[in-house]
Design a protein around this motif. Structure first.
Motif, PDB file in Angstrom:
ATOM      1  N   THR A 243       5.661 -32.760   5.807  1.00 24.46           N
ATOM      2  CA  THR A 243       6.427 -33.241   7.044  1.00 24.46           C
ATOM      3  C   THR A 243       5.391 -33.936   8.062  1.00 24.46           C
ATOM      4  OG1 THR A 243       8.108 -31.400   6.907  1.00 24.46           O
ATOM      5  CG2 THR A 243       7.779 -32.497   9.041  1.00 24.46           C
ATOM      6  N   CYS A 244       4.295 -33.412   8.301  1.00 26.57           N
ATOM      7  CA  CYS A 244       3.250 -34.154   9.098  1.00 26.57           C
ATOM      8  C   CYS A 244       3.033 -35.544   8.582  1.00 26.57           C
ATOM      9  CB  CYS A 244       1.970 -33.195   8.984  1.00 26.57           C
ATOM     10  SG  CYS A 244       2.125 -31.742   9.921  1.00 26.57           S
ATOM     11  N   ARG A 245       2.962 -35.798   7.231  1.00 26.02           N
ATOM     12  CA  ARG A 245       2.664 -37.029   6.599  1.00 26.02           C
ATOM     13  C   ARG A 245       3.750 -37.928   7.022  1.00 26.02           C
ATOM     14  NH1 ARG A 245       3.322 -38.453   0.402  1.00 26.02           N
ATOM     15  NH2 ARG A 245       5.148 -37.480   0.922  1.00 26.02           N
ATOM     16  N   GLU A 246       5.226 -37.307   6.852  1.00 24.08           N
ATOM     17  CA  GLU A 246       6.257 -38.159   7.250  1.00 24.08           C
ATOM     18  C   GLU A 246       6.202 -38.630   8.584  1.00 24.08           C
ATOM     19  OE1 GLU A 246       9.485 -36.105   5.679  1.00 24.08           O
ATOM     20  OE2 GLU A 246       8.877 -36.240   3.515  1.00 24.08           O
ATOM     21  N   LEU A 247       5.970 -37.593   9.550  1.00 22.41           N
ATOM     22  CA  LEU A 247       6.139 -37.831  10.965  1.00 22.41           C
ATOM     23  C   LEU A 247       4.911 -38.805  11.337  1.00 22.41           C
ATOM     24  CD1 LEU A 247       7.335 -34.288  12.383  1.00 22.41           C
ATOM     25  CD2 LEU A 247       8.737 -36.536  12.089  1.00 22.41           C
ATOM     26  N   ASN A 248       3.827 -38.751  10.753  1.00 21.38           N
ATOM     27  CA  ASN A 248       2.613 -39.445  11.070  1.00 21.38           C
ATOM     28  C   ASN A 248       3.002 -41.024  10.683  1.00 21.38           C
ATOM     29  OD1 ASN A 248       0.796 -38.020  12.655  1.00 21.38           O
ATOM     30  ND2 ASN A 248       0.054 -36.837  10.604  1.00 21.38           N
ATOM     31  N   ASN A 249       3.637 -41.276   9.435  1.00 23.84           N
ATOM     32  CA  ASN A 249       4.090 -42.424   9.119  1.00 23.84           C
ATOM     33  C   ASN A 249       5.154 -43.079   9.980  1.00 23.84           C
ATOM     34  OD1 ASN A 249       2.239 -42.528   6.919  1.00 23.84           O
ATOM     35  ND2 ASN A 249       3.565 -41.719   5.537  1.00 23.84           N
ATOM     36  N   PHE A 250       6.060 -42.152  10.450  1.00 18.77           N
ATOM     37  CA  PHE A 250       7.200 -42.588  11.283  1.00 18.77           C
ATOM     38  C   PHE A 250       6.532 -43.205  12.707  1.00 18.77           C
ATOM     39  CE2 PHE A 250       9.764 -40.998  14.842  1.00 18.77           C
ATOM     40  CZ  PHE A 250      10.966 -41.901  14.669  1.00 18.77           C
ATOM     41  N   ALA A 251       5.678 -42.380  13.129  1.00 12.90           N
ATOM     42  CA  ALA A 251       5.037 -42.503  14.530  1.00 12.90           C
ATOM     43  C   ALA A 251       4.517 -43.927  14.431  1.00 12.90           C
ATOM     44  CB  ALA A 251       4.225 -41.320  15.183  1.00 12.90           C
ATOM     45  N   ASN A 252       3.476 -44.017  13.391  1.00  8.97           N
ATOM     46  CA  ASN A 252       2.627 -45.369  13.192  1.00  8.97           C
ATOM     47  C   ASN A 252       3.626 -46.451  13.007  1.00  8.97           C
ATOM     48  OD1 ASN A 252       0.111 -46.810  12.890  1.00  8.97           O
ATOM     49  ND2 ASN A 252       0.519 -46.789  10.743  1.00  8.97           N
ATOM     50  N   GLN A 253       4.515 -46.432  12.229  1.00 13.24           N
ATOM     51  CA  GLN A 253       5.466 -47.539  11.971  1.00 13.24           C
ATOM     52  C   GLN A 253       6.330 -48.002  13.353  1.00 13.24           C
ATOM     53  OE1 GLN A 253       7.664 -46.024   8.820  1.00 13.24           O
ATOM     54  NE2 GLN A 253       5.913 -46.040   7.329  1.00 13.24           N
ATOM     55  N   ASN A 254       6.280 -46.948  14.362  1.00 12.85           N
ATOM     56  CA  ASN A 254       7.117 -47.373  15.443  1.00 12.85           C
ATOM     57  C   ASN A 254       6.414 -47.463  16.476  1.00 12.85           C
ATOM     58  OD1 ASN A 254      10.345 -46.984  14.824  1.00 12.85           O
ATOM     59  ND2 ASN A 254       9.431 -45.489  13.623  1.00 12.85           N
TER      60      ASN A 254
END
Length: 491
Positions: A243-254
């Motif tokens: 989940t941390c990986r997914e949310l980090n990717n989400f934050a970085n992409q946005n």
């Protein structure tokens, strides 16, 4: 001043940083293996280190620096924040699988999926932090409608993984495109859809904020849990990392300045990897190793630096003047014919961790409460207590894989300091159904044993940078454990 009046720190860095902020700041030492600036959503987000290596301390120090720069910081401590009723509610979210129906533990592990549960939990924590800071928007109203933390991570979830929406939250969901008329129940939304809406609102309403979210204490022990519960906790930890990986990717992409950082012990990482080899793809390349075996740039042992700072500032609150460590502490200790400096003693009798230093100082103060300085006599009087506490922690780590059997095996089997080879040691430690090669590696990596060359007196320890146990060497039990196992006088 007596030793009992001094403060040498806490074994829990979280407590020290919260309750003794000034002392924590003055005595914090940055390990050379870690770049604090590398912990970001688009780089590395996992800190891997042994128990007591300073993972929590690093997070607390980083949080303090970030708060001064205008960041929000948030902590979720898995071992502390997860309650007993969280486990009792698991069946609501995993109704498609039964503990009794799946005989293969690996199959059970792979079927469980908590990622949506953890994402909703983290969004709820973020929403409540923003509300406490006086900020309210559509995101906070949606993820924290009651303006309070979840009672447990499964609170409000149905067996079908749905969430009942308040009138306000339902209206917000409709605004972002959720057709409530097509839901089976107009006031009930699936957890996955809830998180999709929360992500969209997060981008729209929270782009102006900056935050680091630290997920710590991702630990568990077989000493105090049943096998099924261990697998459930392991599945939870695995999915927190994902989940941390997914949310980090989400934050970085946005382009959001939000970062989710988590910590792992090597033995927890290895256990999870045994159940799900895919987790290696998540951890490898995104982790930083926290080690202390490297000396400082000036050649001074980093552990000795920690020791000196803890002693010097132990009078904080009692005196404005730090102690003169050279006068307060004997600079050497003699055992038999062997004289050791403070630096040599710390290298030999610790596992290269700040927590070992604090544990030693606490043991010295506990066993010599009326002493007014730390001399050879005080150090020797503390070794039984220090050894007892050190052995307990090491056994806790070994129990992650081996359960209670390890405690009996070690206490019965270890009868001397040095073993001729691995076979002799393994015969002395009968553990049923164990992979002997892996068990030996585990004992070495956790620091119960090391390589030993008696002709030169050299030790070879994992915490000093050795990657494996050389078969031509004799095997030595760690000196800090000799008192607890009653083998100090037995070669």
């Amino acid at each position: 001043m007596k030793l009992s009046e001094l403060y040498f720190g806490d074994l829990e860095a979280f407590d020290e940083a919260k309750n003794e902020t000034d002392f924590f700041s003055k005595t914090f030492v940055v390990p050379l293996s870690l770049s604090m600036q590398s912990l970001r959503n688009n780089r590395r987000f996992i800190v891997v280190g042994r128990k007591g290596a300073g993972k929590t301390a690093v997070q607390m120090r980083l949080a303090s620096e970030l708060e001064q720069s205008g960041y929000f910081t948030l902590f979720f401590r898995f071992a502390e924040d997860l309650r007993a009723d969280d486990y009792s509610e698991i069946s609501k979210t995993q109704s498609h699988i039964s503990l009794a129906d799946v005989a293969n533990p690996k199959q059970l592990f792979l079927h469980y999926d908590f990622r949506d549960v953890w994402e909703r939990t983290f969004f709820n924590r973020i929403g409540n932090l923003l509300l406490e800071a006086g900020y309210q928007n559509k995101f906070t109203r949606f993820v924290s409608p009651a303006h309070s933390p979840l009672q447990n991570i499964f609170a409000g979830l149905t067996r079908s993984l749905s969430i009942k929406l308040s009138t306000d939250a339902g209206a917000i969901a409709a605004e972002v495109g959720v057709d409530l008329s097509k839901l089976e129940k107009p006031d009930e939304i699936s957890l996955k859809e809830f998180n999709r809406v929360a992500r969209r609102l997060f981008v729209e309403s929270c782009a102006q904020y900056r935050m680091y979210f630290f997920i710590d204490e991702l630990v568990f022990s077989k000493l105090d849990a049943l096998e099924d519960e261990i697998r459930i906790r392991a599945a939870m930890v695995r999915d927190i990392v994902k989940t941390c990986r997914e949310l980090n990717n989400f934050a970085n992409q946005n382009d959001l300045d939000f970062h989710f950082i988590c910590t792992l012990r090597p033995e927890i990482r290895n256990l999870i990897n045994d159940f799900d080899s895919e987790i290696g793809k998540v951890v490898d390349g995104r982790d930083v190793a926290l080690t202390w075996y490297i000396d400082g740039e000036d050649g001074t042992s980093l552990l000795e630096k920690v020791f000196n700072l803890k002693v010097a500032h132990s009078v904080d609150g009692l005196s404005q003047t730090p102690l003169d460590v050279s006068q307060f502490v004997d600079r050497s200790v003699t055992f038999g014919k062997h004289k050791m400096t403070v630096s040599e003693f710390l290298k030999t009798n610790t596992w290269g961790r700040p927590r070992d230093v604090v544990r030693l100082l606490l043991a010295i103060a506990k066993m010599n409460p009326n002493s007014k300085r730390i001399g050879e006599q005080q150090v020797k009087a503390s070794l039984d207590e220090y050894s007892r506490a050190s052995a307990k922690e090491l056994i806790d780590e070994l129990s992650v894989v081996h359960g209670k059997a390890i405690l009996h095996a070690l206490r019965k089997g270890i009868t001397k300091k040095t073993y001729d080879d691995a076979d002799e040691l393994l015969k002395a430690l009968p553990i049923p159904n164990v992979n002997e090669e892996r068990f030996l590696t585990e004992l070495f990596e956790l620091g119960l044993i090391g390589g030993f060359q008696p002709e030169t007196g050299n030790y070879f320890w994992a915490h000093r940078g050795e990657s494996f146990l050389h078969p031509q060497m004799k095997i030595r039990i760690h000196p800090a454990l000799w008192n607890e196992f009653g083998i100090r006088g037995y070669d």
